[in-house]
Design a protein around this motif. Sequence first.
Motif, mmCIF file in Angstrom:
data_model
loop_
_atom_site.group_PDB
_atom_site.id
_atom_site.type_symbol
_atom_site.label_atom_id
_atom_site.label_comp_id
_atom_site.label_asym_id
_atom_site.label_seq_id
_atom_site.Cartn_x
_atom_site.Cartn_y
_atom_site.Cartn_z
ATOM 1 N N ALA A 1 0.832 -1.208 0.000
ATOM 2 C CA ALA A 1 0.000 0.000 0.000
ATOM 3 C C ALA A 1 0.868 1.260 0.000
ATOM 4 C CB ALA A 1 -0.939 -0.014 1.200
ATOM 5 N N ALA A 2 1.887 1.295 0.856
ATOM 6 C CA ALA A 2 2.749 2.475 0.949
ATOM 7 C C ALA A 2 3.554 2.683 -0.335
ATOM 8 C CB ALA A 2 3.673 2.357 2.151
ATOM 9 N N VAL A 3 4.071 1.604 -0.910
ATOM 10 C CA VAL A 3 4.827 1.714 -2.163
ATOM 11 C C VAL A 3 3.917 2.188 -3.293
ATOM 12 C CG1 VAL A 3 6.047 0.382 -3.934
ATOM 13 C CG2 VAL A 3 6.620 0.068 -1.520
ATOM 14 N N ALA A 4 2.705 1.697 -3.330
ATOM 15 C CA ALA A 4 1.759 2.128 -4.360
ATOM 16 C C ALA A 4 1.454 3.620 -4.227
ATOM 17 C CB ALA A 4 0.474 1.307 -4.288
ATOM 18 N N VAL A 5 1.227 4.081 -3.002
ATOM 19 C CA VAL A 5 0.985 5.514 -2.789
ATOM 20 C C VAL A 5 2.190 6.319 -3.269
ATOM 21 C CG1 VAL A 5 0.760 7.306 -1.013
ATOM 22 C CG2 VAL A 5 -0.693 5.288 -0.912
ATOM 23 N N ALA A 6 3.388 5.878 -2.902
ATOM 24 C CA ALA A 6 4.606 6.576 -3.305
ATOM 25 C C ALA A 6 4.790 6.582 -4.823
ATOM 26 C CB ALA A 6 5.822 5.946 -2.630
ATOM 27 N N SER A 7 4.193 5.592 -5.490
ATOM 28 C CA SER A 7 4.282 5.485 -6.948
ATOM 29 C C SER A 7 3.191 6.273 -7.665
ATOM 30 C CB SER A 7 4.209 4.014 -7.366
ATOM 31 O OG SER A 7 5.270 3.287 -6.800
ATOM 32 N N GLY A 8 2.337 6.933 -6.898
ATOM 33 C CA GLY A 8 1.290 7.740 -7.499
ATOM 34 C C GLY A 8 -0.014 7.023 -7.757
ATOM 35 N N VAL A 9 -0.141 5.805 -7.245
ATOM 36 C CA VAL A 9 -1.378 5.039 -7.418
ATOM 37 C C VAL A 9 -2.372 5.462 -6.338
ATOM 38 C CG1 VAL A 9 -2.373 2.703 -7.373
ATOM 39 C CG2 VAL A 9 -0.131 3.085 -8.410
ATOM 40 N N GLU A 10 -3.628 5.574 -6.705
ATOM 41 C CA GLU A 10 -4.678 5.845 -5.732
ATOM 42 C C GLU A 10 -4.892 4.576 -4.916
ATOM 43 O OE1 GLU A 10 -9.411 7.000 -5.584
ATOM 44 O OE2 GLU A 10 -8.324 7.247 -7.460
ATOM 45 N N VAL A 11 -4.753 4.666 -3.593
ATOM 46 C CA VAL A 11 -4.810 3.489 -2.727
ATOM 47 C C VAL A 11 -5.915 3.629 -1.697
ATOM 48 C CG1 VAL A 11 -3.572 2.151 -0.970
ATOM 49 C CG2 VAL A 11 -2.360 2.957 -3.000
ATOM 50 N N SER A 12 -6.653 2.534 -1.541
ATOM 51 C CA SER A 12 -7.633 2.405 -0.472
ATOM 52 C C SER A 12 -7.256 1.155 0.309
ATOM 53 C CB SER A 12 -9.048 2.277 -1.044
ATOM 54 O OG SER A 12 -9.990 2.114 -0.004
ATOM 55 N N LEU A 13 -6.810 1.347 1.557
ATOM 56 C CA LEU A 13 -6.369 0.251 2.405
ATOM 57 C C LEU A 13 -7.457 -0.052 3.433
ATOM 58 C CD1 LEU A 13 -4.080 -1.683 3.355
ATOM 59 C CD2 LEU A 13 -3.324 0.191 4.857
ATOM 60 N N TRP A 14 -7.917 -1.293 3.444
ATOM 61 C CA TRP A 14 -8.976 -1.722 4.360
ATOM 62 C C TRP A 14 -8.398 -2.570 5.475
ATOM 63 C CZ3 TRP A 14 -14.411 -1.162 4.091
ATOM 64 C CH2 TRP A 14 -14.835 -0.291 3.086
ATOM 65 N N LEU A 15 -8.682 -2.187 6.710
ATOM 66 C CA LEU A 15 -8.254 -2.935 7.880
ATOM 67 C C LEU A 15 -9.406 -3.804 8.354
ATOM 68 C CD1 LEU A 15 -6.535 -0.002 9.809
ATOM 69 C CD2 LEU A 15 -5.536 -1.545 8.111
ATOM 70 N N THR A 16 -9.180 -5.117 8.330
ATOM 71 C CA THR A 16 -10.211 -6.067 8.746
ATOM 72 C C THR A 16 -9.570 -7.109 9.655
ATOM 73 O OG1 THR A 16 -9.909 -7.609 6.905
ATOM 74 C CG2 THR A 16 -11.416 -5.760 6.538
ATOM 75 N N GLY A 17 -10.383 -7.874 10.331
ATOM 76 C CA GLY A 17 -9.849 -8.919 11.203
ATOM 77 C C GLY A 17 -8.859 -8.347 12.193
ATOM 78 N N GLU A 18 -7.757 -9.051 12.393
ATOM 79 C CA GLU A 18 -6.768 -8.644 13.389
ATOM 80 C C GLU A 18 -6.043 -7.345 13.045
ATOM 81 O OE1 GLU A 18 -6.151 -9.871 16.606
ATOM 82 O OE2 GLU A 18 -8.128 -10.604 16.042
ATOM 83 N N SER A 19 -6.036 -6.960 11.779
ATOM 84 C CA SER A 19 -5.396 -5.681 11.431
ATOM 85 C C SER A 19 -6.227 -4.494 11.900
ATOM 86 C CB SER A 19 -5.143 -5.576 9.926
ATOM 87 O OG SER A 19 -6.354 -5.383 9.229
ATOM 88 N N SER A 20 -7.454 -4.737 12.310
ATOM 89 C CA SER A 20 -8.327 -3.662 12.799
ATOM 90 C C SER A 20 -7.687 -2.887 13.934
ATOM 91 C CB SER A 20 -9.662 -4.239 13.287
ATOM 92 O OG SER A 20 -10.334 -4.895 12.240
ATOM 93 N N TRP A 21 -6.924 -3.567 14.754
ATOM 94 C CA TRP A 21 -6.291 -2.915 15.902
ATOM 95 C C TRP A 21 -5.351 -1.789 15.493
ATOM 96 C CZ3 TRP A 21 -8.922 -3.676 19.982
ATOM 97 C CH2 TRP A 21 -9.534 -4.913 20.236
ATOM 98 N N PHE A 22 -4.812 -1.839 14.277
ATOM 99 C CA PHE A 22 -3.874 -0.819 13.827
ATOM 100 C C PHE A 22 -4.549 0.498 13.484
ATOM 101 C CE2 PHE A 22 -1.512 -4.804 12.633
ATOM 102 C CZ PHE A 22 -0.720 -4.788 13.764
ATOM 103 N N ALA A 23 -5.861 0.545 13.562
ATOM 104 C CA ALA A 23 -6.585 1.803 13.392
ATOM 105 C C ALA A 23 -6.510 2.653 14.656
ATOM 106 C CB ALA A 23 -8.047 1.533 13.032
ATOM 107 N N LEU A 24 -6.074 2.045 15.749
ATOM 108 C CA LEU A 24 -6.003 2.746 17.031
ATOM 109 C C LEU A 24 -4.635 3.391 17.228
ATOM 110 C CD1 LEU A 24 -7.702 0.069 19.305
ATOM 111 C CD2 LEU A 24 -8.718 2.170 18.381
ATOM 112 N N PRO A 25 -4.594 4.575 17.818
ATOM 113 C CA PRO A 25 -3.311 5.230 18.081
ATOM 114 C C PRO A 25 -2.391 4.342 18.937
ATOM 115 C CG PRO A 25 -5.129 6.751 18.463
ATOM 116 C CD PRO A 25 -5.735 5.388 18.251
ATOM 117 N N GLY A 26 -1.128 4.282 18.526
ATOM 118 C CA GLY A 26 -0.125 3.549 19.285
ATOM 119 C C GLY A 26 -0.029 2.067 19.002
#
Length: 120
Positions: free
Chosen positions: A26-51
């Motif tokens: 996702a980060a490399v795509a953004v840096a390359s100029g691609v429009e990115v939509s990153l979805w956090l689901t399941g266990e990655s949901s926790w990364f939406a929280l600060p810290g």
Amino acid sequence: MVKKLVIKVTAGADAPERCSQAFTVAAVAVASGVEVSLWLTGESSWFALPGRAAEFELPHAAPLPDLIESVLAGGRVTLCTQCAARREITEKDVLEGVRIAGAQVFVQEALADGAQALVY
């Protein structure tokens, strides 16, 4: 070339390599100029929280907080509605710039003209 990349990451600390790969792509795509939509689901949901991203460690991988910051700066980050509800996460809890949306929005983005969806 793909105009938009929709990435759904389902893994968190439970599958660190898969998780890191999704955020890195996702980060490399953004840096390359691609429009990115990153979805956090399941266990990655926790990364939406600060810290929470700062607690994630994987040798030889870019720091997760840096990757998330890159995606937020140039793309969109969405937390799954049901995943948030199951973890009692609300809009007031998440990092600035993270939205909460459901499957209908994901399907709409993934099926848009010029979009490519990836699931990790």
